[in-house]
Write an enzyme that holds these catalytic residues in place. Structure first.
Site, PDB file in Angstrom:
ATOM      1  N   ARG A 104       0.878  -1.182   0.000  1.00 43.70           N
ATOM      2  CA  ARG A 104       0.000   0.000   0.000  1.00 43.70           C
ATOM      3  C   ARG A 104       0.903   1.216   0.000  1.00 43.70           C
ATOM      4  O   ARG A 104       1.659   1.431   0.957  1.00 43.70           O
ATOM      5  CB  ARG A 104      -0.917  -0.005   1.235  1.00 43.70           C
ATOM      6  CG  ARG A 104      -1.604   1.317   1.463  1.00 43.70           C
ATOM      7  CD  ARG A 104      -2.713   1.255   2.472  1.00 43.70           C
ATOM      8  NE  ARG A 104      -3.865   0.555   1.935  1.00 43.70           N
ATOM      9  CZ  ARG A 104      -5.077   0.568   2.489  1.00 43.70           C
ATOM     10  NH1 ARG A 104      -5.295   1.257   3.587  1.00 43.70           N
ATOM     11  NH2 ARG A 104      -6.068  -0.098   1.944  1.00 43.70           N
ATOM     12  N   GLN A 134      -9.986  -3.953  -3.522  1.00 41.06           N
ATOM     13  CA  GLN A 134     -11.274  -3.526  -2.953  1.00 41.06           C
ATOM     14  C   GLN A 134     -12.399  -3.807  -3.942  1.00 41.06           C
ATOM     15  O   GLN A 134     -13.437  -4.380  -3.596  1.00 41.06           O
ATOM     16  CB  GLN A 134     -11.223  -2.022  -2.642  1.00 41.06           C
ATOM     17  CG  GLN A 134     -12.541  -1.435  -2.183  1.00 41.06           C
ATOM     18  CD  GLN A 134     -12.940  -1.913  -0.802  1.00 41.06           C
ATOM     19  OE1 GLN A 134     -12.131  -1.844   0.118  1.00 41.06           O
ATOM     20  NE2 GLN A 134     -14.164  -2.391  -0.646  1.00 41.06           N
ATOM     21  N   ARG A 295     -13.790  -8.929   1.826  1.00 41.50           N
ATOM     22  CA  ARG A 295     -12.355  -8.702   1.587  1.00 41.50           C
ATOM     23  C   ARG A 295     -11.569  -9.962   1.943  1.00 41.50           C
ATOM     24  O   ARG A 295     -10.654 -10.345   1.236  1.00 41.50           O
ATOM     25  CB  ARG A 295     -11.845  -7.528   2.451  1.00 41.50           C
ATOM     26  CG  ARG A 295     -12.488  -6.174   2.192  1.00 41.50           C
ATOM     27  CD  ARG A 295     -12.159  -5.601   0.839  1.00 41.50           C
ATOM     28  NE  ARG A 295     -10.730  -5.544   0.565  1.00 41.50           N
ATOM     29  CZ  ARG A 295      -9.912  -4.565   0.957  1.00 41.50           C
ATOM     30  NH1 ARG A 295     -10.370  -3.532   1.631  1.00 41.50           N
ATOM     31  NH2 ARG A 295      -8.606  -4.581   0.661  1.00 41.50           N
TER      32      ARG A 295
HETATM   33  N1   CP Z   1     -11.222  -0.369   2.423  1.00 45.01           N
HETATM   34  C1   CP Z   1      -9.951  -0.457   2.846  1.00 45.01           C
HETATM   35  O1   CP Z   1      -9.006  -0.684   2.072  1.00 45.01           O
HETATM   36  O2   CP Z   1      -9.818  -0.301   4.191  1.00 45.01           O
HETATM   37  P1   CP Z   1      -8.460  -0.127   4.995  1.00 45.01           P
HETATM   38  O3   CP Z   1      -7.899   1.213   4.662  1.00 45.01           O
HETATM   39  O4   CP Z   1      -8.850  -0.259   6.434  1.00 45.01           O
HETATM   40  O5   CP Z   1      -7.509  -1.223   4.571  1.00 45.01           O
HETATM   41  N1  NVA Z   2      -9.938   6.691  -1.058  1.00 46.44           N
HETATM   42  C1  NVA Z   2      -9.528   6.225   0.248  1.00 46.44           C
HETATM   43  C2  NVA Z   2      -9.739   4.745   0.353  1.00 46.44           C
HETATM   44  C3  NVA Z   2      -9.426   4.140   1.695  1.00 46.44           C
HETATM   45  C4  NVA Z   2      -9.599   2.666   1.729  1.00 46.44           C
HETATM   46  C5  NVA Z   2      -8.085   6.602   0.503  1.00 46.44           C
HETATM   47  O1  NVA Z   2      -7.268   6.474  -0.421  1.00 46.44           O
HETATM   48  O2  NVA Z   2      -7.780   7.043   1.601  1.00 46.44           O
END
Ligand code: CP
Ligand code: NVA
Length: 309
Positions: A104, A134, A295
């Site tokens: 991430r 997601q 998920r």
């Molecule tokens: N929706 C999602 O990716 O949640 P997190 O940021 O908690 O991983």
């Molecule tokens: N659009 C949001 C999604 C979080 C899961 C972000 O990038 O913070």
């Protein structure tokens, strides 16, 4: 035996058949028809996080555990990456230890570089450009709730962000009609939009990018929203809330305006009282916790898929 490395960086790289295979696999895992409890025996997933996470982190970690493997949480700041070690060297070294990498990151370009120099599969756990894992699990949720994908209408209200970008690609590939309502200057990525239009010509889906939420939600089976202030945009918070809240907040009035049974979806975390009201989030038409549960099932399917199982 040489193995072709299979990354999952964005949904653009997946054929509709791949996406369908993942949805069906995740469903079979969820209902117990497919036993995956030894599929990751002896395998390790390295999870690099440059931003916070609840769902992505926990679902991948639990998925690995339940499949007989192990997951390592690697905070970017605590790795030598945080002190300037190159992505290239990190990718090459981690590939000597782990079987799969999930990352991430802020910049999608960093993710691409990581994947380029890794000899093991790399999964995108969210970047500034997209959030493919997601949307894969959301497609499972839509299929479970509505019983089909083709011809379903999704309305996305709010910021044309990473989630909106992946939703556009996922829907256009799978024959799902999608209408977005975003403020001016907050539309989805134009290159993604062009690609989605091309995919929709092949699948028969329709795509609309509008300003008015009431226009976008007409006949919608699903209303989807996400935060108005994504991670990394905190300094724009005040400005964004002023632009978005008065017109783009999802309320019960907006949902009932469809005149049909419409589900509410959100990738979470939700910012109650900003992009959505408490009333909507806590109502019977909200399927956000089923989305969150899925998920876990989808991560298992993705982990199998990237190693060719
Ligand atoms: N929706 C999602 O990716 O949640 P997190 O940021 O908690 O991983
Ligand atoms: N659009 C949001 C999604 C979080 C899961 C972000 O990038 O913070």
């Amino acid at each position: 035996m040489t193995r072709v490395k299979k990354d999952l960086l964005w949904l653009v790289d997946l054929e509709p058949e791949d996406i369908w295979e993942l949805v069906v696999m995740a469903r079979r895992i969820k209902d117990g028809r497919l036993n995956v409890s030894h599929d990751m025996d002896g395998k390790t997933l390295g999870m690099i996080f440059q931003k916070p996470s609840t769902r992505t982190r926990v679902s991948f970690e639990v998925a690995m555990l339940q499949m007989g493997g192990h997951a390592l949480y690697l905070n970017w700041r605590d790795l030598q990456l945080g002190r300037g070690e190159s992505i290239k060297d990190t990718a090459r070294v981690l590939s000597r230890y782990v079987d799969i990498i999930m990352a991430r990151v802020y910049s999608h370009l960093d993710l691409k570089e990581l994947a380029y120099y890794s000899s093991v599969p790399v999964i995108n756990g969210l970047s500034d450009l997209c959030h493919p894992v997601q949307i894969l699990s959301d497609l499972l949720t839509i299929y479970e709730k509505i019983g089909r994908l083709v011809g379903v209408k999704v309305a996305y209200i709010g910021d044309g962000n990473n989630v909106a970008n992946s939703l556009l690609i996922g829907c256009s590939k799978m024959g799902i009609d999608i209408s977005l309502a975003t403020p001016e200057d907050y539309e989805p990525n134009p290159d993604i939009l062009n690609m989605a239009r091309e995919f929709s010509r092949q699948s028969g889906a329709s795509i609309e990018v509008l300003r008015e939420p009431l226009d976008a939600v007409k006949d919608a089976d699903i209303i989807y929203t996400d935060t108005f202030v994504s991670m990394g945009m905190e300094e724009e918070r005040e400005k964004r809330l002023k632009v978005f809240i008065p017109k783009y907040q999802v309320t019960m009035d907006l949902i009932t305006s469809t005149g049909k049974r419409t589900y509410f979806m959100h990738c979470l975390p939700a910012h109650r009282g900003e992009e959505v009201t408490d009333e909507v989030l806590d109502s019977g038409i909200s399927i956000v916790y089923d989305q969150a549960e899925n998920r876990l099932h989808m991560q298992k399917a993705i982990l199998r898929w990237v190693i060719g199982l």
